[in-house]
Design an enzyme around this catalytic site. Structure first.
Site, PDB file in Angstrom:
ATOM      1  N   ALA A   1      -0.743   5.595  -0.034  1.00 20.09           N
ATOM      2  CA  ALA A   1      -1.566   4.496  -0.520  1.00 20.09           C
ATOM      3  C   ALA A   1      -1.022   4.065  -1.880  1.00 20.09           C
ATOM      4  O   ALA A   1      -0.367   4.848  -2.580  1.00 20.09           O
ATOM      5  CB  ALA A   1      -3.020   4.947  -0.654  1.00 20.09           C
TER       6      ALA A   1
ATOM      7  N   GLY B   1      -0.880   8.686   2.710  1.00 22.77           N
ATOM      8  CA  GLY B   1      -1.221   7.728   3.757  1.00 22.77           C
ATOM      9  C   GLY B   1      -0.044   7.407   4.653  1.00 22.77           C
ATOM     10  O   GLY B   1      -0.225   6.998   5.798  1.00 22.77           O
TER      11      GLY B   1
ATOM     12  N   GLU C   1       0.026  10.130   7.139  1.00 21.45           N
ATOM     13  CA  GLU C   1      -1.153   9.920   7.984  1.00 21.45           C
ATOM     14  C   GLU C   1      -0.948   8.784   8.977  1.00 21.45           C
ATOM     15  O   GLU C   1      -1.365   8.849  10.126  1.00 21.45           O
ATOM     16  CB  GLU C   1      -2.384   9.660   7.105  1.00 21.45           C
ATOM     17  CG  GLU C   1      -2.781  10.900   6.289  1.00 21.45           C
ATOM     18  CD  GLU C   1      -3.787  10.593   5.208  1.00 21.45           C
ATOM     19  OE1 GLU C   1      -3.490   9.799   4.297  1.00 21.45           O
ATOM     20  OE2 GLU C   1      -4.886  11.167   5.279  1.00 21.45           O
TER      21      GLU C   1
ATOM     22  N   GLU D   1      -1.950  14.448  -1.952  1.00 24.04           N
ATOM     23  CA  GLU D   1      -3.174  13.945  -2.572  1.00 24.04           C
ATOM     24  C   GLU D   1      -3.718  14.891  -3.636  1.00 24.04           C
ATOM     25  O   GLU D   1      -4.263  14.457  -4.656  1.00 24.04           O
ATOM     26  CB  GLU D   1      -4.247  13.688  -1.496  1.00 24.04           C
ATOM     27  CG  GLU D   1      -4.004  12.463  -0.641  1.00 24.04           C
ATOM     28  CD  GLU D   1      -3.072  12.726   0.531  1.00 24.04           C
ATOM     29  OE1 GLU D   1      -2.492  13.818   0.615  1.00 24.04           O
ATOM     30  OE2 GLU D   1      -2.937  11.811   1.361  1.00 24.04           O
TER      31      GLU D   1
HETATM   32  C1  LIG Z   1      -7.432  -3.369  -4.153  1.00 22.99           C
HETATM   33  C2  LIG Z   1      -7.132  -2.699  -2.818  1.00 22.99           C
HETATM   34  C3  LIG Z   1      -6.394  -1.403  -3.001  1.00 22.99           C
HETATM   35  C4  LIG Z   1      -6.138  -0.663  -1.688  1.00 22.99           C
HETATM   36  C5  LIG Z   1      -4.935   0.199  -1.745  1.00 22.99           C
HETATM   37  C6  LIG Z   1      -5.250   1.669  -1.808  1.00 22.99           C
HETATM   38  C7  LIG Z   1      -5.941   2.177  -0.576  1.00 22.99           C
HETATM   39  C8  LIG Z   1      -7.124   3.033  -0.896  1.00 22.99           C
HETATM   40  C9  LIG Z   1      -6.874   4.471  -0.724  1.00 22.99           C
HETATM   41  C10 LIG Z   1      -7.951   5.178  -0.013  1.00 22.99           C
HETATM   42  C11 LIG Z   1      -7.496   6.305   0.828  1.00 22.99           C
HETATM   43  C12 LIG Z   1      -6.114   6.837   0.532  1.00 22.99           C
HETATM   44  C13 LIG Z   1      -5.738   7.913   1.473  1.00 22.99           C
HETATM   45  C14 LIG Z   1      -4.399   8.592   1.235  1.00 22.99           C
HETATM   46  O1  LIG Z   1      -4.471   9.845   1.915  1.00 22.99           O
HETATM   47  C15 LIG Z   1      -4.114   8.876  -0.228  1.00 22.99           C
HETATM   48  C16 LIG Z   1      -2.678   8.678  -0.637  1.00 22.99           C
HETATM   49  O2  LIG Z   1      -1.820   8.241   0.094  1.00 22.99           O
HETATM   50  S1  LIG Z   1      -2.385   9.066  -2.264  1.00 22.99           S
HETATM   51  C17 LIG Z   1      -0.647   8.673  -2.519  1.00 22.99           C
HETATM   52  C18 LIG Z   1       0.243   9.707  -1.921  1.00 22.99           C
HETATM   53  N1  LIG Z   1       1.640   9.428  -2.235  1.00 22.99           N
HETATM   54  C19 LIG Z   1       2.273   9.944  -3.304  1.00 22.99           C
HETATM   55  O3  LIG Z   1       1.703  10.677  -4.082  1.00 22.99           O
HETATM   56  C20 LIG Z   1       3.746   9.595  -3.479  1.00 22.99           C
HETATM   57  C21 LIG Z   1       3.969   8.890  -4.802  1.00 22.99           C
HETATM   58  N2  LIG Z   1       5.380   8.561  -4.990  1.00 22.99           N
HETATM   59  C22 LIG Z   1       6.295   9.518  -5.363  1.00 22.99           C
HETATM   60  O4  LIG Z   1       6.013  10.696  -5.442  1.00 22.99           O
HETATM   61  C23 LIG Z   1       7.705   9.030  -5.608  1.00 22.99           C
HETATM   62  O5  LIG Z   1       7.648   7.642  -5.811  1.00 22.99           O
HETATM   63  C24 LIG Z   1       8.667   9.315  -4.454  1.00 22.99           C
HETATM   64  C25 LIG Z   1       8.120   8.736  -3.156  1.00 22.99           C
HETATM   65  C26 LIG Z   1       8.885  10.823  -4.317  1.00 22.99           C
HETATM   66  C27 LIG Z   1      10.002   8.623  -4.756  1.00 22.99           C
HETATM   67  O6  LIG Z   1      10.448   9.035  -6.046  1.00 22.99           O
HETATM   68  P1  LIG Z   1      11.678   8.261  -6.705  1.00 22.99           P
HETATM   69  O7  LIG Z   1      12.801   8.221  -5.745  1.00 22.99           O
HETATM   70  O8  LIG Z   1      11.853   8.879  -8.068  1.00 22.99           O
HETATM   71  O9  LIG Z   1      11.178   6.761  -6.874  1.00 22.99           O
HETATM   72  P2  LIG Z   1      10.053   6.224  -7.905  1.00 22.99           P
HETATM   73  O10 LIG Z   1       8.983   7.243  -8.098  1.00 22.99           O
HETATM   74  O11 LIG Z   1      10.718   5.678  -9.105  1.00 22.99           O
HETATM   75  O12 LIG Z   1       9.414   5.046  -7.051  1.00 22.99           O
HETATM   76  C28 LIG Z   1      10.071   3.779  -6.935  1.00 22.99           C
HETATM   77  C29 LIG Z   1       9.024   2.720  -7.185  1.00 22.99           C
HETATM   78  O13 LIG Z   1       8.004   2.822  -6.141  1.00 22.99           O
HETATM   79  C30 LIG Z   1       6.751   3.027  -6.759  1.00 22.99           C
HETATM   80  N3  LIG Z   1       5.903   3.860  -5.900  1.00 22.99           N
HETATM   81  C31 LIG Z   1       6.282   4.971  -5.243  1.00 22.99           C
HETATM   82  N4  LIG Z   1       5.242   5.499  -4.564  1.00 22.99           N
HETATM   83  C32 LIG Z   1       4.170   4.665  -4.803  1.00 22.99           C
HETATM   84  C33 LIG Z   1       2.798   4.656  -4.395  1.00 22.99           C
HETATM   85  N5  LIG Z   1       2.310   5.573  -3.533  1.00 22.99           N
HETATM   86  N6  LIG Z   1       1.988   3.686  -4.851  1.00 22.99           N
HETATM   87  C34 LIG Z   1       2.483   2.728  -5.663  1.00 22.99           C
HETATM   88  N7  LIG Z   1       3.784   2.657  -6.107  1.00 22.99           N
HETATM   89  C35 LIG Z   1       4.600   3.644  -5.667  1.00 22.99           C
HETATM   90  C36 LIG Z   1       7.046   3.690  -8.081  1.00 22.99           C
HETATM   91  O14 LIG Z   1       5.950   3.524  -8.952  1.00 22.99           O
HETATM   92  C37 LIG Z   1       8.280   2.943  -8.519  1.00 22.99           C
HETATM   93  O15 LIG Z   1       7.878   1.675  -8.980  1.00 22.99           O
HETATM   94  P3  LIG Z   1       8.570   1.060 -10.320  1.00 22.99           P
HETATM   95  O16 LIG Z   1       8.326   2.079 -11.401  1.00 22.99           O
HETATM   96  O17 LIG Z   1      10.016   0.916  -9.959  1.00 22.99           O
HETATM   97  O18 LIG Z   1       7.854  -0.237 -10.543  1.00 22.99           O
END
Ligand SMILES: CCCCCCCCCCCCC[C@H](O)CC(=O)SCCNC(=O)CCNC(=O)[C@H](O)C(C)(C)COP(=O)(O)OP(=O)(O)OC[C@H]1O[C@@H](n2cnc3c(N)ncnc32)[C@H](O)[C@@H]1OP(=O)(O)O
Length: 270
Positions: free
Chosen positions: A75, A120, A123, A143
């Protein structure tokens, strides 16, 4: 199969396959509100075009991510920053609804995980019938690192894929799983060398599915979902009922006829 255009999805028919690509590569294809809205619209549109009989324009759906770094990295964390608990629950339920519609479609849905499938994203993949991955794929439910719990079905579906103990370890620790471990624990059916080979492999499986009775494949999908939570005796009863219904189809007549005649079946799809 014309399903319209979407802001965050690329949707194209490639032979018998409908390929759905989550297209936000700058944000690792994260599930922003618009992506969830587009996925909701898409699943409703597919539902409306795959009628009761099996003469559907496609024989399988492939879900993948744009680029070769991420399938879906979860997400959208940036958007979650400003969300209220009510909004969080609402989006959780909205995306859960998308996953339930994917599971209910009478078509096989294959997740082609071409990179990070986290939160997500993992999932979404687990709401598909099975998962193929490229060697660079990484899976996880991180998460807990955000002070959250899975919200798109991971707490329900992970254990059904990898077993309760492994699901608990992965969800409690939030650790990432490489493609080879995902294959070993049963989360993934096949691993391909790279994203290009992955997509070709998924398309080849859809081409194989297209040679089968679409009615029977749809019936197997519905039956296996129906009996999954049931005790064996009740499940066997549902299976016998489904077997009877299969005997009433034109596809059964054609399938049996073709075998006896040593011909390839031309299934009518009803
Ligand atoms: C107003 C309406 C909103 C509705 C949207 C939200 C929905 C509501 C949610 C309810 C239920 C959610 C249920 C779900 O189970 C919960 C989740 O999914 S929580 C998120 C889980 N995911 C993560 O924790 C992964 C996060 N990302 C990372 O760990 C790393 O990015 C990576 C994938 C390991 C990759 O690492 P790198 O190669 O170093 O790359 P970067 O980190 O630099 O990422 C590049 C670029 O992408 C952006 N980005 C990456 N992941 C996300 C993300 N999940 N959300 C937003 N942006 C993301 C990152 O910020 C970088 O952006 P930049 O800095 O270049 O602008």
């Amino acid at each position: 199969m014309d399903l319209g255009t979407f802001e965050t999805l690329l949707v194209e028919q490639d032979g018998d396959a409908l390929v759905v690509t989550v297209n936000r590569p700058s944000a690792m294809n994260a599930l922003a509100g618009q992506v969830i809205a587009d996925l909701e619209t898409l699943t409703l549109a597919v539902e409306s075009q795959v009628g009761s009989d099996g003469r559907w324009p496609v024989k399988g759906i492939i879900v993948t991510g744009a680029g070769d770094k991420a399938f879906v990295a979860g997400a959208d964390i940036v958007e979650m920053q400003s969300m209220s608990p009510d909004e969080g629950e609402a989006y959780s339920r909205r995306m859960q609804g998308v996953t339930e519609r994917l599971e209910a479609l009478p078509l096989p849905v294959i997740a082609a995980v071409n990179g990070f499938a986290l939160g997500g994203g993992c999932e979404l993949a687990m709401a598909c019938d099975w998962i193929y991955a490229s060697d660079n794929a990484r899976f996880g439910q991180p998460e807990v690192s955000l002070g959250l719990v899975p919200g798109f079905g991971g707490s329900v579906r992970m254990a059904r894929r990898v077993g309760a103990a492994m699901a608990r370890e992965l969800i409690f620790t939030g650790r990432m799983v490489k493609a080879d471990e995902a294959l070993r624990i049963g989360l993934v059916n096949r691993v391909y060398a790279d994203p290009a080979a992955l997509l070709e492999g998924a398309k080849a499986t859809v081409a194989e599915l297209a040679t089968k009775s679409p009615v029977a494949v749809a019936a197997c999908k519905a039956l296996m979902s129906e009996v999954a939570p049931l005790p064996v005796p009740e499940g066997l009863d549902r299976e016998a009922q489904a077997f009877r219904r299969a005997f009433e189809t034109e596809d059964k007549v054609e399938g049996v006829r073709a075998f006896v005649a040593k011909e390839k079946p031309a299934f009518p799809g009803r």
